[in-house]
Design a protein around this motif. Structure first.
Motif, PDB file in Angstrom:
ATOM      1  N   SER A  51      40.694  25.531  23.126  1.00  0.00           N
ATOM      2  CA  SER A  51      40.738  26.888  22.582  1.00  0.00           C
ATOM      3  C   SER A  51      39.677  27.740  23.285  1.00  0.00           C
ATOM      4  O   SER A  51      38.724  27.213  23.847  1.00  0.00           O
ATOM      5  N   PRO A  52      39.829  29.060  23.258  1.00  0.00           N
ATOM      6  CA  PRO A  52      38.830  29.935  23.889  1.00  0.00           C
ATOM      7  C   PRO A  52      37.450  29.719  23.261  1.00  0.00           C
ATOM      8  O   PRO A  52      37.347  29.280  22.118  1.00  0.00           O
ATOM      9  N   PRO A  53      36.380  30.065  23.985  1.00  0.00           N
ATOM     10  CA  PRO A  53      35.018  29.812  23.497  1.00  0.00           C
ATOM     11  C   PRO A  53      34.688  30.499  22.178  1.00  0.00           C
ATOM     12  O   PRO A  53      33.857  30.007  21.427  1.00  0.00           O
ATOM     13  N   HIS A  54      35.319  31.631  21.878  1.00  0.00           N
ATOM     14  CA  HIS A  54      34.995  32.344  20.649  1.00  0.00           C
ATOM     15  C   HIS A  54      35.728  31.780  19.424  1.00  0.00           C
ATOM     16  O   HIS A  54      35.438  32.178  18.304  1.00  0.00           O
ATOM     17  N   ILE A  55      36.645  30.860  19.632  1.00  0.00           N
ATOM     18  CA  ILE A  55      37.352  30.228  18.505  1.00  0.00           C
ATOM     19  C   ILE A  55      36.595  28.965  18.111  1.00  0.00           C
ATOM     20  O   ILE A  55      36.527  27.997  18.862  1.00  0.00           O
ATOM     21  N   ARG A  56      36.006  28.994  16.927  1.00  0.00           N
ATOM     22  CA  ARG A  56      35.231  27.855  16.439  1.00  0.00           C
ATOM     23  C   ARG A  56      36.161  26.711  16.024  1.00  0.00           C
ATOM     24  O   ARG A  56      35.821  25.551  16.144  1.00  0.00           O
ATOM     25  N   GLY A  57      37.348  27.065  15.496  1.00  0.00           N
ATOM     26  CA  GLY A  57      38.302  26.056  15.045  1.00  0.00           C
ATOM     27  C   GLY A  57      39.219  26.661  14.001  1.00  0.00           C
ATOM     28  O   GLY A  57      39.435  27.874  13.979  1.00  0.00           O
ATOM     29  N   VAL A  58      39.744  25.799  13.122  1.00  0.00           N
ATOM     30  CA  VAL A  58      40.621  26.260  12.046  1.00  0.00           C
ATOM     31  C   VAL A  58      40.170  25.664  10.719  1.00  0.00           C
ATOM     32  O   VAL A  58      39.512  24.630  10.679  1.00  0.00           O
ATOM     33  N   MET A  59      40.522  26.370   9.654  1.00  0.00           N
ATOM     34  CA  MET A  59      40.253  25.915   8.285  1.00  0.00           C
ATOM     35  C   MET A  59      41.508  26.115   7.456  1.00  0.00           C
ATOM     36  O   MET A  59      42.325  26.987   7.761  1.00  0.00           O
ATOM     37  N   ASP A  60      41.617  25.327   6.405  1.00  0.00           N
ATOM     38  CA  ASP A  60      42.682  25.533   5.425  1.00  0.00           C
ATOM     39  C   ASP A  60      42.104  26.415   4.321  1.00  0.00           C
ATOM     40  O   ASP A  60      41.218  26.001   3.585  1.00  0.00           O
ATOM     41  N   LEU A  61      42.595  27.649   4.246  1.00  0.00           N
ATOM     42  CA  LEU A  61      42.158  28.559   3.192  1.00  0.00           C
ATOM     43  C   LEU A  61      43.349  28.893   2.311  1.00  0.00           C
ATOM     44  O   LEU A  61      44.270  29.595   2.738  1.00  0.00           O
ATOM     45  N   ARG A  62      43.359  28.321   1.124  1.00  0.00           N
ATOM     46  CA  ARG A  62      44.429  28.551   0.148  1.00  0.00           C
ATOM     47  C   ARG A  62      45.804  28.221   0.717  1.00  0.00           C
ATOM     48  O   ARG A  62      46.766  28.947   0.542  1.00  0.00           O
ATOM     49  N   GLY A  63      45.863  27.094   1.450  1.00  0.00           N
ATOM     50  CA  GLY A  63      47.133  26.630   1.983  1.00  0.00           C
ATOM     51  C   GLY A  63      47.546  27.282   3.289  1.00  0.00           C
ATOM     52  O   GLY A  63      48.603  26.973   3.830  1.00  0.00           O
ATOM     53  N   ARG A  64      46.730  28.161   3.823  1.00  0.00           N
ATOM     54  CA  ARG A  64      47.057  28.853   5.077  1.00  0.00           C
ATOM     55  C   ARG A  64      46.075  28.408   6.163  1.00  0.00           C
ATOM     56  O   ARG A  64      44.866  28.441   5.970  1.00  0.00           O
ATOM     57  N   THR A  65      46.604  28.008   7.315  1.00  0.00           N
ATOM     58  CA  THR A  65      45.755  27.663   8.448  1.00  0.00           C
ATOM     59  C   THR A  65      45.145  28.947   8.992  1.00  0.00           C
ATOM     60  O   THR A  65      45.854  29.875   9.369  1.00  0.00           O
ATOM     61  N   THR A  66      43.815  28.997   8.989  1.00  0.00           N
ATOM     62  CA  THR A  66      43.084  30.203   9.358  1.00  0.00           C
ATOM     63  C   THR A  66      42.200  29.928  10.564  1.00  0.00           C
ATOM     64  O   THR A  66      41.391  28.996  10.536  1.00  0.00           O
ATOM     65  N   SER A  67      42.367  30.705  11.635  1.00  0.00           N
ATOM     66  CA  SER A  67      41.504  30.583  12.813  1.00  0.00           C
ATOM     67  C   SER A  67      40.126  31.128  12.471  1.00  0.00           C
ATOM     68  O   SER A  67      40.010  32.210  11.908  1.00  0.00           O
ATOM     69  N   ILE A  68      39.098  30.383  12.845  1.00  0.00           N
ATOM     70  CA  ILE A  68      37.729  30.799  12.582  1.00  0.00           C
ATOM     71  C   ILE A  68      37.104  31.254  13.900  1.00  0.00           C
ATOM     72  O   ILE A  68      36.971  30.482  14.851  1.00  0.00           O
ATOM     73  N   VAL A  69      36.746  32.533  13.945  1.00  0.00           N
ATOM     74  CA  VAL A  69      36.196  33.162  15.139  1.00  0.00           C
ATOM     75  C   VAL A  69      34.680  33.261  14.991  1.00  0.00           C
ATOM     76  O   VAL A  69      34.178  33.571  13.902  1.00  0.00           O
ATOM     77  N   ASP A  70      33.978  33.022  16.088  1.00  0.00           N
ATOM     78  CA  ASP A  70      32.529  33.199  16.109  1.00  0.00           C
ATOM     79  C   ASP A  70      32.226  34.549  16.755  1.00  0.00           C
ATOM     80  O   ASP A  70      32.264  34.681  17.984  1.00  0.00           O
ATOM     81  N   PRO A  71      31.947  35.593  15.946  1.00  0.00           N
ATOM     82  CA  PRO A  71      31.696  36.920  16.521  1.00  0.00           C
ATOM     83  C   PRO A  71      30.439  36.970  17.380  1.00  0.00           C
ATOM     84  O   PRO A  71      30.296  37.869  18.206  1.00  0.00           O
ATOM     85  N   LYS A  72      29.517  36.013  17.228  1.00  0.00           N
ATOM     86  CA  LYS A  72      28.331  35.991  18.089  1.00  0.00           C
ATOM     87  C   LYS A  72      28.750  35.761  19.535  1.00  0.00           C
ATOM     88  O   LYS A  72      28.178  36.351  20.451  1.00  0.00           O
ATOM     89  N   VAL A  73      29.758  34.935  19.751  1.00  0.00           N
ATOM     90  CA  VAL A  73      30.271  34.705  21.104  1.00  0.00           C
ATOM     91  C   VAL A  73      31.000  35.953  21.592  1.00  0.00           C
ATOM     92  O   VAL A  73      30.808  36.403  22.720  1.00  0.00           O
ATOM     93  N   VAL A  74      31.817  36.553  20.724  1.00  0.00           N
ATOM     94  CA  VAL A  74      32.588  37.752  21.085  1.00  0.00           C
ATOM     95  C   VAL A  74      31.663  38.879  21.524  1.00  0.00           C
ATOM     96  O   VAL A  74      31.915  39.547  22.533  1.00  0.00           O
TER      97      VAL A  74
END
Length: 149
Positions: free
Chosen positions: A49-72
């Motif tokens: 994944s791109p460097p600014h994408i930390r990974g994914v989380m399950d939030l209330r049954g939805r796969t959510t991409s977690i972005v690191d704005p410090k990298v952005v």
């Protein structure tokens, strides 16, 4: 109080923003984009994944991409990374749900047009402006511009 001639003479408000910390600085986004704020949980790394994408989380049954704005935004320094600001999926188009991992979330405040100066940043799309607060500044960023890039 002197008025800023760069803006219209009306005292219309730009709206409410959510203030949050990234490292030593305070940033904000329009509250219109935010659906919820959650504590950081288990983030699963996604290979290649791109460097600014930390990974994914399950939030209330939805796969959510977690972005690191410090990298952005090229922000140095570590922080507590205690909260995730979850954005309305409509802002990321077909990319699905997304959230930003931030050090802390402070408050929702009303921002008046006369308190917002133009961004000195070269990235005038992602940075809407600089909000003057007493003796400090808050950087107003646009998550829609970040996620559409």
């Amino acid at each position: 109080m002197a008025s800023n001639t760069q803006h219209s003479s009306t005292s219309a408000t730009d709206g409410q923003v959510l203030e949050f910390a990234l490292g030593e600085e305070t940033y904000c986004v329009s509250i219109d984009y935010v659906t919820e704020i959650v504590d950081v949980g288990e983030v699963t790394t996604v290979p290649n994944s791109p460097p600014h994408i930390r990974g994914v989380m399950d939030l209330r049954g939805r796969t959510t991409s977690i972005v690191d704005p410090k990298v952005v935004f090229g922000i140095d320094g570590d922080g507590d990374e205690r909260r995730i600001i979850v954005f309305d999926p409509a802002i990321v188009d077909d990319q699905g749900a997304a959230g930003w991992i931030v050090d802390e979330v402070f408050q929702v405040v009303q921002v008046d047009r006369e308190d917002v100066d133009d961004s000195p940043s070269q990235d005038k799309v992602a940075v809407r402006g600089v909000v003057k607060r007493d003796d400090d500044f808050v950087i107003w960023v646009d998550p829609k511009a970040v996620h559409s890039a």
